[in-house]
Structure formats: C-alpha cells, structure tokens
Design an enzyme around this catalytic site. Structure first.
Site, PDB file in Angstrom:
ATOM      1  N   GLY A  96       0.820  -1.214   0.000  1.00  0.00           N
ATOM      2  CA  GLY A  96       0.000   0.000   0.000  1.00  0.00           C
ATOM      3  C   GLY A  96       0.849   1.258   0.000  1.00  0.00           C
ATOM      4  NE  ARG A 127      -4.133  -3.046   1.552  1.00  0.00           N
ATOM      5  CZ  ARG A 127      -2.908  -2.822   2.022  1.00  0.00           C
ATOM      6  NH1 ARG A 127      -1.874  -3.502   1.534  1.00  0.00           N
ATOM      7  NH2 ARG A 127      -2.706  -1.923   2.970  1.00  0.00           N
ATOM      8  CB  SER A 173      -6.391   4.427   4.129  1.00  0.00           C
ATOM      9  OG  SER A 173      -4.976   4.414   4.068  1.00  0.00           O
ATOM     10  CB  SER A 174      -3.639   8.472   7.115  1.00  0.00           C
ATOM     11  OG  SER A 174      -2.681   7.445   7.290  1.00  0.00           O
ATOM     12  CG  ASP A 316       0.192  -0.491  11.092  1.00  0.00           C
ATOM     13  OD1 ASP A 316      -0.940  -0.883  10.744  1.00  0.00           O
ATOM     14  OD2 ASP A 316       0.995   0.037  10.315  1.00  0.00           O
ATOM     15  CG  ASN A 339      -7.314   2.111  10.028  1.00  0.00           C
ATOM     16  OD1 ASN A 339      -7.343   1.508  11.101  1.00  0.00           O
ATOM     17  ND2 ASN A 339      -6.361   2.961   9.720  1.00  0.00           N
ATOM     18  NE  ARG A 391       2.355  -3.398  10.949  1.00  0.00           N
ATOM     19  CZ  ARG A 391       3.656  -3.179  11.051  1.00  0.00           C
ATOM     20  NH1 ARG A 391       4.375  -3.870  11.916  1.00  0.00           N
ATOM     21  NH2 ARG A 391       4.253  -2.272  10.296  1.00  0.00           N
ATOM     22  CE  LYS A 416       2.441  -5.206   3.698  1.00  0.00           C
ATOM     23  NZ  LYS A 416       2.419  -4.866   2.283  1.00  0.00           N
TER      24      LYS A 416
END
Length: 432
Positions: A96, A127, A173-174, A316, A339, A391, A416
């Site tokens: 992204g 996405r 999303s920022s 995150d 998000n 994550r 990633k």
C-alpha cells in the site's frame, strides 16, 4: 505450508536494533526520486514492500545505487515528475505504501504522454483506493479502473494534476491523503484539500508533512481539516536522509519486555516522528515501566492491567495490544479501528479468530475488539493462521510468553517489513 513453533519463554532480556521504518523508507525513496539533486538514504528497510517501490522507480527511469546489504540507497533525483517514454505496467505486490503514493505521483505531467498500469497481488485488488482516485480526478487527473470500480488495478495517463479545490474522505486510510499531499506541490496550480469525515491515523500525516519539509516543501495544515499546498514547487534533496527505526516493529519487543522481562529497542526515541512510538505510552498506562532516551525506548515488566482506549492514532501497533491484553488483569477494549479491515487482511476478523483458537474470549465489533485476559495455564497450543499478514505473525509470537508453545503458519510473511523478525525475537528469549 511452512511453519515455526515457538517454545514457551520463561523471560526476555536484551537490546534490539530496529530495522528502518517501512512508512519512512518508501516515502523517502519517492521524495528523493522527485527531488532536485542526489539523496543518500540510510538505514533503508530491506523488505518486500521496499523492493516493490525500488523496482517501480527503476522501471520509471530513476537511477539509483543500492548497497550490498540493501540499507543504503543513493538516488539521482529527477527534479520533477517522472519522464516516461513508453506505456508501462508496474506490479506492486501488496505494498500500500507504494500503490497509493505512486498512483498520485504518476498523474503528474510528463514530457511525453504515456499510460501506466498499476497492479498487484490478489489482496491488493481488494484494498480500496476509491477516495484517492476521486480526489485526484477532482484535481484533473486521468485515471480509470481496469477491473472493479474503486479498486486496483488502475490505468493512469500522466496528463498532469491541475490543482484547485479538492475534497477527500479521510475516514478509511491516511495513505490517500499522504499520496495527495506528496504529489500536489508539483501540480500546475495551488491545491486546497478539504477533509471529509474523521481523518484516521493522523500521526502518519505528521510523518508525511515532516518528510516533505525535509525535502524543502511546506504545507499549511489547518487543524487536519484543510491543507493548502502551493503548486509549481520543487522538492530539494537534503543530500542525506536517515530513516528512523520502525516504531511498529518496536511494539513486539516492547510488549515482550512489559509481559516478562526487560527489553530496549534502539533506532527510535522520544523525538521520533512516528506516531507508533506512542505504543510505549499505552504500555505505560497498562502498568509497564517505560524509559525513554534520545535513541531508545525500554520496557520492563510490571503487573499489567487491561485498558479501554481509542487507538485510531496507532492502528498497526494497536494489534500488539490485542495479544498483550491476554496477559493483563481485566478486559481490554481497542476502539475506533475500522481501518484494520482494509489492511493486508481484514485484521479485526483475523485477530478475533486466532485469539479464540488460543482459548480467549473475544468480541469483534464493526470498529472495535474486546478481549478478556487468559490465565497462563489456560492458553491452548494453536496453529496461528497469518493471512499473508506480517503483523499477525509478529503479534502472535508473544503467545509463547505463556506456559504454552505457539505455532505460526507461513512465518516468512514477515518479509513485508521485517524478514529477520524471528531471529531477532529469539535473541531476547530465555526458554523454559
């Protein structure tokens, strides 16, 4: 499928030197490519997402030299928009942080008009990118969808960004706003960006604005509701740019220290521009002992208590709180995290599903997760599905701090952002 089983860990202790931040690495590469002059980017992250950005920049005619260990990159700036000679197709994996900013940057006017196709892995095609494309179209960009409306792959013609008044939805999303902010200084006219809805992950916008300043461009920020960007500007190379250690990656080690020992992470500190440094504040609120330095954060065990908190500002790192919550007294509620659903996987559903496998009692809401703690002797040994999400793999490694092993499926998905994660994690672990 590959898997790794982590044996129960009796305690943790040590110091971890953090790899470079993914968010900062890809922003730095793109800004350096668009800038006047040569930029030496140091402490660059070596990971899949960064490789996708580097491969794209090379295909777009950017010249750079990468060190053997891939952590130093010297980039010859273009001094403006990409100069694309032929039609191109760029594959960006599930990155992204490459897809969104490149979507905007490739709309800028080139010397020769070309069509560039941006595509990626199947998950990338799920996405959303609608809000960014809508905003760019308002500013005069030429973009069309090749498959499903609102999602990649995209076809972009580099006819230019005119500027003017633009409205963008900030609630998903920022990264959409980041992409718009980074490209509009090179637009033909000034741009006024108005935010619709609540802007999520504001600290990531602070990162973007700070880095744009480092490359010689200022933006007027009116309380995160409106941004004014002068057009026809140039990015100027700062000559050298040091990428901070990844604050999101720090969260796993700091949580381990808070649960069962003492761990110091270096490469970020109290002056970090990354919002995820505030993860340490959340641990402190839960009861952990936190020490801050110029270039380090240390977390030390103390009895942890559950927390009820809006974590929209650290989405995150908030995932790490979800697994840490199992070791606290009392329930934990993580709020305002819709998000999570549009990240590498639907992280809300994934987190709830995998926590239940371990034996946890979990409530999954539309934009929150409620987790009850689990006595150490009630953890179940489970095979944790990682959903190709780095994550998920790293968060669930903390389960080994119970009296029970944990098996992580597809552990290489950490490539990633942190290919060496499990080696580094092992360094701080004392086994039962």
């Amino acid at each position: 499928m590959e898997k790794i089983t982590l044996a129960p860990i009796s305690a943790v202790e040590g110091t971890i030197n953090l790899p470079g931040s993914k968010s900062l690495s890809n922003r730095a590469l793109l800004l350096a490519a668009l800038a006047k002059g040569t930029t030496k980017v140091t402490n660059l992250l070596d990971s899949d997402d960064i490789r996708h950005m580097l491969n794209a920049l090379k295909a777009l005619g950017v010249r750079y030299q990468l060190s053997d260990d891939k952590t130093i990159c010297e980039i010859e700036g273009l001094g403006g928009a990409f100069n694309i000679q032929n039609n191109l197709s760029l594959f960006l994996g599930n990155a992204g942080t490459a897809m969104r900013p490149l979507t905007a940057a490739l709309c800028l006017k080139g010397k020769t008009e070309s069509e560039i196709i941006l595509t990626g892995e199947p998950r990338m095609k799920e996405r959303p990118i609608l809000h960014l494309v809508d905003a760019l179209r308002q500013a005069g960009a030429d973009i069309r969808y090749l498959e499903n409306e609102g999602y990649p792959p995209l076809a972009i013609r580099n006819k230019g960004i005119k500027g003017g008044k633009v409205k963008i939805d900030g609630s998903i999303s920022s990264q959409f706003l980041t992409a718009l902010l980074m490209s509009t200084p090179l637009a033909e006219n000034d741009t006024e960006i108005e935010i619709i809805g609540e802007l999520v992950s504001k600290p990531y916008i602070d990162i973007t604005l700070a880095m744009m300043r480092d490359f010689g461009v200022k933006v007027e920020n009116h309380h995160y509701q409106k941004f004014q960007v002068k057009g026809n500007q140039s990015y100027i190379s700062p000559n050298k740019y040091l990428v901070e250690g990844d604050a999101s990656s720090a969260s796993y080690f700091l949580a381990a220290g808070a649960i069962k020992g003492k761990v110091k992470v270096t490469g970020i500190g109290k002056n970090s521009i990354q919002g995820d440094r505030l993860f340490a504040d959340v641990l402190e609120k839960m009861g952990a002992k936190i020490t801050w330095g110029e270039d380090f954060i240390q977390a030390e065990y103390a009895e942890l208590n559950g927390i009820d908190m809006d974590m929209n500002h650290i989405p995150d790192a908030a995932m790490t709180i979800a697994t840490t919550a199992l070791f606290a007294n009392g329930e934990t509620v993580i709020r305002n995290i819709y998000n999570w659903r549009v990240k590498e996987t639907d992280r809300l559903t994934a987190m709830a599903t995998e926590l239940r496998k371990i034996g946890a009692e979990v409530e999954e809401g539309e934009d929150f997760i409620r987790i009850q703690p689990l006595p150490l002797n009630q953890f179940k040994h489970a095979n944790i599905e990682t959903y190709n999400d780095h994550r998920m793999a790293m968060c669930f490694s903390l389960i080994a701090l119970s009296n029970t092993p944990v098996t992580i499926l597809d552990p290489k998905c950490t490539a990633k952002t942190f290919p060496t994660f499990f080696n580094e994690f092992e360094k701080i672990c004392l086994k039962n």
